[in-house]
Motif scaffolding. Structure first.
Motif, PDB file in Angstrom:
ATOM      1  N   ASP A 181       7.167  75.579 -74.715  1.00 53.70           N
ATOM      2  CA  ASP A 181       5.695  73.977 -75.324  1.00 53.70           C
ATOM      3  C   ASP A 181       4.592  74.844 -74.784  1.00 53.70           C
ATOM      4  OD1 ASP A 181       7.469  72.837 -75.404  1.00 53.70           O
ATOM      5  OD2 ASP A 181       8.567  72.854 -73.353  1.00 53.70           O
ATOM      6  N   ASP A 182       3.943  75.217 -73.393  1.00 53.77           N
ATOM      7  CA  ASP A 182       3.273  75.980 -73.147  1.00 53.77           C
ATOM      8  C   ASP A 182       2.196  76.590 -74.795  1.00 53.77           C
ATOM      9  OD1 ASP A 182       3.330  75.831 -70.376  1.00 53.77           O
ATOM     10  OD2 ASP A 182       3.745  77.633 -70.360  1.00 53.77           O
ATOM     11  N   LEU A 183       2.774  77.501 -75.765  1.00 54.37           N
ATOM     12  CA  LEU A 183       2.490  78.064 -77.168  1.00 54.37           C
ATOM     13  C   LEU A 183       1.997  76.884 -77.775  1.00 54.37           C
ATOM     14  CD1 LEU A 183       4.514  81.093 -77.029  1.00 54.37           C
ATOM     15  CD2 LEU A 183       1.727  81.095 -76.356  1.00 54.37           C
ATOM     16  N   ASP A 184       2.626  75.946 -77.568  1.00 55.05           N
ATOM     17  CA  ASP A 184       2.022  74.724 -78.831  1.00 55.05           C
ATOM     18  C   ASP A 184       1.036  74.101 -77.720  1.00 55.05           C
ATOM     19  OD1 ASP A 184       4.503  75.130 -80.583  1.00 55.05           O
ATOM     20  OD2 ASP A 184       6.106  73.002 -79.089  1.00 55.05           O
ATOM     21  N   PRO A 187      -4.292  71.609 -82.197  1.00 52.16           N
ATOM     22  CA  PRO A 187      -6.049  71.003 -82.786  1.00 52.16           C
ATOM     23  C   PRO A 187      -6.208  69.693 -81.777  1.00 52.16           C
ATOM     24  CG  PRO A 187      -4.754  71.381 -85.146  1.00 52.16           C
ATOM     25  CD  PRO A 187      -3.550  71.222 -83.488  1.00 52.16           C
ATOM     26  N   PRO A 188      -7.077  69.911 -80.898  1.00 53.86           N
ATOM     27  CA  PRO A 188      -6.711  68.717 -79.531  1.00 53.86           C
ATOM     28  C   PRO A 188      -6.916  67.371 -80.552  1.00 53.86           C
ATOM     29  CG  PRO A 188      -8.756  70.408 -79.644  1.00 53.86           C
ATOM     30  CD  PRO A 188      -7.952  70.751 -80.812  1.00 53.86           C
ATOM     31  N   GLU A 189      -6.956  67.020 -81.506  1.00 52.37           N
ATOM     32  CA  GLU A 189      -7.254  65.887 -81.984  1.00 52.37           C
ATOM     33  C   GLU A 189      -5.375  65.644 -82.670  1.00 52.37           C
ATOM     34  OE1 GLU A 189      -7.723  68.435 -85.573  1.00 52.37           O
ATOM     35  OE2 GLU A 189      -9.020  68.364 -83.491  1.00 52.37           O
ATOM     36  N   LEU A 190      -4.570  66.557 -82.017  1.00 52.75           N
ATOM     37  CA  LEU A 190      -3.261  65.836 -82.387  1.00 52.75           C
ATOM     38  C   LEU A 190      -2.385  66.211 -80.965  1.00 52.75           C
ATOM     39  CD1 LEU A 190      -2.307  67.852 -85.819  1.00 52.75           C
ATOM     40  CD2 LEU A 190      -2.725  65.531 -85.501  1.00 52.75           C
ATOM     41  N   ALA A 191      -3.260  66.519 -79.924  1.00 53.43           N
ATOM     42  CA  ALA A 191      -2.780  66.431 -78.324  1.00 53.43           C
ATOM     43  C   ALA A 191      -2.059  65.149 -78.207  1.00 53.43           C
ATOM     44  CB  ALA A 191      -3.184  67.332 -77.524  1.00 53.43           C
ATOM     45  N   PRO A 192      -1.296  65.201 -77.549  1.00 55.30           N
ATOM     46  CA  PRO A 192      -0.568  63.482 -77.098  1.00 55.30           C
ATOM     47  C   PRO A 192      -1.598  62.971 -75.961  1.00 55.30           C
ATOM     48  CG  PRO A 192       1.006  65.195 -76.573  1.00 55.30           C
ATOM     49  CD  PRO A 192       0.079  65.818 -77.108  1.00 55.30           C
ATOM     50  N   ALA A 193      -1.831  61.363 -75.731  1.00 49.89           N
ATOM     51  CA  ALA A 193      -2.503  61.826 -74.502  1.00 49.89           C
ATOM     52  C   ALA A 193      -2.196  61.996 -73.605  1.00 49.89           C
ATOM     53  CB  ALA A 193      -2.694  59.887 -74.827  1.00 49.89           C
ATOM     54  N   THR A 194      -0.980  61.808 -73.411  1.00 57.85           N
ATOM     55  CA  THR A 194       0.740  62.190 -72.080  1.00 57.85           C
ATOM     56  C   THR A 194       1.202  62.973 -72.393  1.00 57.85           C
ATOM     57  OG1 THR A 194       1.349  59.947 -72.039  1.00 57.85           O
ATOM     58  CG2 THR A 194      -0.340  59.549 -71.029  1.00 57.85           C
ATOM     59  N   ASP A 195       1.565  63.266 -70.901  1.00 59.00           N
ATOM     60  CA  ASP A 195       3.576  64.201 -71.351  1.00 59.00           C
ATOM     61  C   ASP A 195       4.617  63.533 -70.464  1.00 59.00           C
ATOM     62  OD1 ASP A 195       5.381  66.264 -70.797  1.00 59.00           O
ATOM     63  OD2 ASP A 195       4.213  67.594 -68.753  1.00 59.00           O
ATOM     64  N   ILE A 196       4.454  62.857 -72.621  1.00 56.61           N
ATOM     65  CA  ILE A 196       5.968  61.975 -72.406  1.00 56.61           C
ATOM     66  C   ILE A 196       7.418  62.531 -71.616  1.00 56.61           C
ATOM     67  CG2 ILE A 196       8.018  60.600 -73.565  1.00 56.61           C
ATOM     68  CD1 ILE A 196       6.063  61.325 -75.852  1.00 56.61           C
ATOM     69  N   ALA A 197       7.169  64.172 -71.198  1.00 55.45           N
ATOM     70  CA  ALA A 197       8.251  64.537 -71.418  1.00 55.45           C
ATOM     71  C   ALA A 197       8.200  64.344 -69.169  1.00 55.45           C
ATOM     72  CB  ALA A 197       8.403  66.156 -71.168  1.00 55.45           C
TER      73      ALA A 197
END
Length: 80
Positions: A59-62, A67-77
Motif C-alpha cells: 500500500d505504501d509503494l502504491d 500518479p497524483p491525478e489518480l490518487a483517491p481524495a480520502t483513504d477509504i480504509a
C-alpha cells in the motif's frame, strides 16, 4: 566493481510485505540499488525495521508510484 542485484518479479500475486528486491521489481526499478537510492525521496522508508530485516508495504509503494491525478481524495480504509 559494484554488482547490481536484479529486482525480483514473482510469478502470481505480489505479497503485501516486500523485501527490497521485491519492492524494486514492483516499482519497476532496474536494480535493488536503484530502488534503495530513491528510498526516502521517491519511495517510502520500510514499514518493518527489525535488525537487518526491512520490509515495505504494498500500500505504501502504491501511494508512491500512483500518479497524483489518480490518487483517491480520502483513504477509504481509514473510514472502516
Amino acid at each position: 566493481m559494484s554488482k547490481n542485484r536484479p529486482p525480483i518479479i514473482p510469478a502470481g500475486a505480489w505479497p503485501r510485505r516486500m523485501t527490497a528486491d521485491l519492492a524494486a521489481g514492483y516499482c519497476g526499478e532496474s536494480s535493488v540499488e536503484a530502488f534503495l537510492k530513491r528510498v526516502g525521496t521517491d519511495y517510502p522508508q520500510p514499514r518493518v525495521c527489525e535488525g537487518r530485516r526491512r520490509l515495505w508495504l504494498k500500500d505504501d509503494l502504491d501511494r508512491a508510484i500512483l500518479p497524483p491525478e489518480l490518487a483517491p481524495a480520502t483513504d477509504i480504509a481509514a473510514d472502516l
